[in-house]
Motif scaffolding. Structure first.
Motif, short mmCIF file in Angstrom:
data_model
loop_
_atom_site.label_atom_id
_atom_site.label_comp_id
_atom_site.label_asym_id
_atom_site.label_seq_id
_atom_site.Cartn_x
_atom_site.Cartn_y
_atom_site.Cartn_z
N TYR A 16 0.96 -1.15 0.02
CA TYR A 16 0.19 0.15 -0.09
C TYR A 16 0.84 1.28 0.06
CZ TYR A 16 -4.04 -2.63 0.82
OH TYR A 16 -5.08 -3.74 0.80
N ASP A 17 0.37 2.30 -1.02
CA ASP A 17 1.15 3.54 -0.79
C ASP A 17 1.15 4.36 0.55
OD1 ASP A 17 -1.20 4.59 -1.24
OD2 ASP A 17 -0.83 5.74 -2.86
N ALA A 18 1.60 5.49 0.34
CA ALA A 18 1.60 6.51 1.80
C ALA A 18 0.08 6.97 1.93
CB ALA A 18 2.46 7.85 1.34
N GLU A 19 -0.89 6.82 0.93
CA GLU A 19 -2.21 7.34 0.97
C GLU A 19 -3.10 6.13 1.28
OE1 GLU A 19 -2.86 9.31 -2.54
OE2 GLU A 19 -1.67 11.39 -2.05
N GLY A 20 -2.67 5.09 1.67
CA GLY A 20 -3.47 3.98 1.79
C GLY A 20 -4.23 3.09 0.70
N PHE A 48 -3.11 -7.45 -14.33
CA PHE A 48 -2.71 -8.88 -14.28
C PHE A 48 -1.41 -8.97 -13.56
CE2 PHE A 48 -5.51 -8.97 -17.91
CZ PHE A 48 -6.76 -9.58 -17.25
N GLY A 49 -1.10 -8.09 -13.06
CA GLY A 49 0.45 -7.96 -12.30
C GLY A 49 1.31 -8.06 -13.40
N THR A 50 1.55 -7.44 -14.53
CA THR A 50 2.47 -7.82 -15.70
C THR A 50 3.51 -6.62 -15.39
OG1 THR A 50 1.07 -6.49 -17.14
CG2 THR A 50 0.72 -8.76 -17.18
N ASN A 51 3.18 -5.54 -14.70
CA ASN A 51 4.44 -4.53 -14.46
C ASN A 51 5.09 -4.61 -13.27
OD1 ASN A 51 3.41 -3.23 -16.91
ND2 ASN A 51 1.78 -2.08 -16.11
N GLU A 52 6.15 -4.31 -13.32
CA GLU A 52 7.02 -4.30 -12.24
C GLU A 52 7.73 -3.00 -12.15
OE1 GLU A 52 10.23 -7.11 -12.80
OE2 GLU A 52 8.93 -8.86 -12.42
N SER A 53 7.60 -2.49 -10.44
CA SER A 53 8.15 -1.11 -10.27
C SER A 53 8.99 -1.41 -9.20
CB SER A 53 6.97 -0.18 -10.08
OG SER A 53 6.09 0.10 -10.96
N PHE A 54 10.10 -0.66 -9.08
CA PHE A 54 11.29 -0.43 -8.15
C PHE A 54 10.54 0.46 -6.87
CE2 PHE A 54 13.98 -2.90 -10.40
CZ PHE A 54 14.95 -3.49 -9.77
N VAL A 55 10.46 0.15 -5.73
CA VAL A 55 9.80 1.16 -4.60
C VAL A 55 10.72 1.01 -3.48
CG1 VAL A 55 7.97 1.50 -3.23
CG2 VAL A 55 7.31 0.53 -5.49
N PRO A 56 11.43 2.18 -3.23
CA PRO A 56 12.07 2.45 -2.07
C PRO A 56 11.49 1.87 -0.78
CG PRO A 56 11.22 4.67 -2.55
CD PRO A 56 10.68 3.59 -3.49
N MET A 57 12.29 1.10 0.00
CA MET A 57 11.94 0.55 1.49
C MET A 57 12.21 1.38 2.42
SD MET A 57 12.29 -3.46 0.96
CE MET A 57 11.03 -3.85 2.26
N ARG A 58 12.73 2.75 2.16
CA ARG A 58 12.88 3.48 3.41
C ARG A 58 11.84 3.82 4.02
NH1 ARG A 58 17.56 7.91 2.23
NH2 ARG A 58 19.36 6.64 1.66
N ASP A 74 0.96 7.03 -7.90
CA ASP A 74 1.09 7.65 -8.95
C ASP A 74 2.81 7.86 -8.95
OD1 ASP A 74 -1.41 8.25 -9.38
OD2 ASP A 74 -1.41 10.20 -8.53
N ARG A 75 3.54 8.13 -7.94
CA ARG A 75 4.90 8.15 -8.12
C ARG A 75 5.65 6.79 -8.52
NH1 ARG A 75 9.15 11.54 -6.20
NH2 ARG A 75 7.41 13.28 -6.30
N ILE A 76 5.00 5.70 -8.09
CA ILE A 76 5.30 4.20 -8.08
C ILE A 76 5.12 4.00 -9.78
CG2 ILE A 76 5.07 1.86 -7.83
CD1 ILE A 76 4.43 2.83 -4.84
N HIS A 96 20.91 5.66 -9.56
CA HIS A 96 20.71 7.29 -9.76
C HIS A 96 19.38 7.73 -10.39
CE1 HIS A 96 24.41 9.27 -8.27
NE2 HIS A 96 25.18 8.55 -8.91
N ARG A 97 18.82 7.20 -11.26
CA ARG A 97 17.67 7.45 -11.78
C ARG A 97 16.51 7.04 -10.70
NH1 ARG A 97 16.93 3.87 -16.66
NH2 ARG A 97 15.01 4.85 -16.82
N LEU A 98 16.58 5.95 -10.15
CA LEU A 98 15.48 5.71 -9.29
C LEU A 98 15.56 6.76 -7.95
CD1 LEU A 98 15.74 1.92 -9.00
CD2 LEU A 98 13.83 3.29 -9.91
N TYR A 99 16.81 7.20 -7.50
CA TYR A 99 16.75 8.03 -6.37
C TYR A 99 16.43 9.49 -6.85
CZ TYR A 99 19.73 5.07 -3.14
OH TYR A 99 20.07 4.36 -2.23
N GLU A 100 16.71 9.67 -7.81
CA GLU A 100 16.22 11.21 -8.52
C GLU A 100 14.63 11.06 -8.57
OE1 GLU A 100 18.23 11.92 -12.01
OE2 GLU A 100 20.23 12.40 -11.10
N HIS A 101 14.12 9.98 -9.04
CA HIS A 101 12.74 10.04 -9.28
C HIS A 101 11.87 9.95 -7.95
CE1 HIS A 101 8.85 8.67 -11.00
NE2 HIS A 101 8.68 7.63 -10.02
N TYR A 102 12.34 9.36 -6.79
CA TYR A 102 11.74 9.35 -5.49
C TYR A 102 12.24 10.48 -5.01
CZ TYR A 102 9.65 4.85 -6.63
OH TYR A 102 9.20 3.57 -7.19
#
Length: 269
Positions: A16-20, A48-58, A74-76, A96-102
């Protein structure tokens, strides 16, 4: 922060995201080579769960049976696509790209990785430390086994509107023909000779006179009359028809090969 001991409770559980709002399901966890701590989680998103996204665990934490992260859905969804390659590591450029995006400062991430009090490791070579932060692997640190994964294609059906059907009643005029018998009267003259039977009627009037007789003629004519009569009831019903359709998709599968190297010198020694 999620610990390594909590990883089994993270995988294959909702995220779940930051907004629940639910984002998807956690499929893989990547560890920081420098700290050995969980750094990224791959979330399966899409219909159908076909996309994969990197999400920070911080700042992520487990709540009952799901993982809550500190970024929005939306950010994810807009996260850049990265390829971890066959070695299961992120390159420094991709990280670097992931850090900048998040919106995570690279210097801050590097400092945390090199701070022993934050669980990092001390290094006098910033470039080496940065390279350590940029390479991550799946699985527990120090594990001597590989995890081979495959994508599975799940096909479902979604209901959607494809058209509309309606009943509309309107009036048309058409000509019809029917043949019916009609009667009419015609006049004909009947002449009778004088006989004993009609002699009295013949001599009842004056001998010589003038007279006039009139006959009314009748005729039938067709008359058209319309009456409204109910003839049928009409309604719309839907019938469900099942057809077979073949769906084609692509899935990725990992393969593990074994390479052997002969150490001749070791055997001779």
């Amino acid at each position: 922060m999620i610990t390594r001991e909590q990883i089994p409770t993270v995988l294959d559980h909702p995220v779940y995201d930051a907004e629940g709002s639910k984002v998807g399901d956690a499929k893989h966890v990547f560890y920081d080579d420098a700290t050995g701590q969980p750094e990224w989680v791959i979330v399966k998103t899409g219909l159908f769960g076909t996309n994969e996204s990197f999400v920070p665990m911080r700042d992520a934490h487990m709540v009952e049976d799901h993982l809550e992260v500190s970024v929005t859905k939306d950010r994810i969804s807009d996260a850049p696509n990265v390829d971890v390659g066959s070695g299961g590591h992120l390159s420094p450029d991709e990280e670097h790209r992931l850090y900048e995006h998040y919106g995570i400062a690279w210097d801050e991430a590097w400092q945390q990785a090199n701070d022993p009090e934050q669980g990092g490791w001390a290094s006098t070579d910033p470039e080496a430390a940065a390279a350590g932060m940029g390479t991550m692997r799946a699985g527990q640190p120090g594990d001597d086994a590989m995890t081979r994964s495959e994508e599975e294609m799940h096909v479902g059906a979604e209901r959607q509107t494809v058209g509309r059907a309606r009943l509309r009643k309107y009036v048309v005029t058409e000509e019809q023909q029917q043949t019916i018998p009609v009667r009419h009267e015609e006049v004909r003259v009947v002449r009778e000779p004088i006989t004993d039977a009609n002699i009295d009627d013949a001599l009842s009037g004056p001998e010589i006179s003038e007279e006039e007789h009139e006959v009314i003629l009748h005729a039938e004519r067709p008359v058209v009359e319309t009456r409204v009569e109910p003839v049928e009831r009409v309604r719309l019903v839907t019938d469900e028809v099942i057809e077979e359709e073949t769906v084609t998709g692509t899935v990725r599968k990992e393969r593990i090969e074994t390479d052997y190297e002969d150490d001749d010198e070791g055997r001779r020694g």
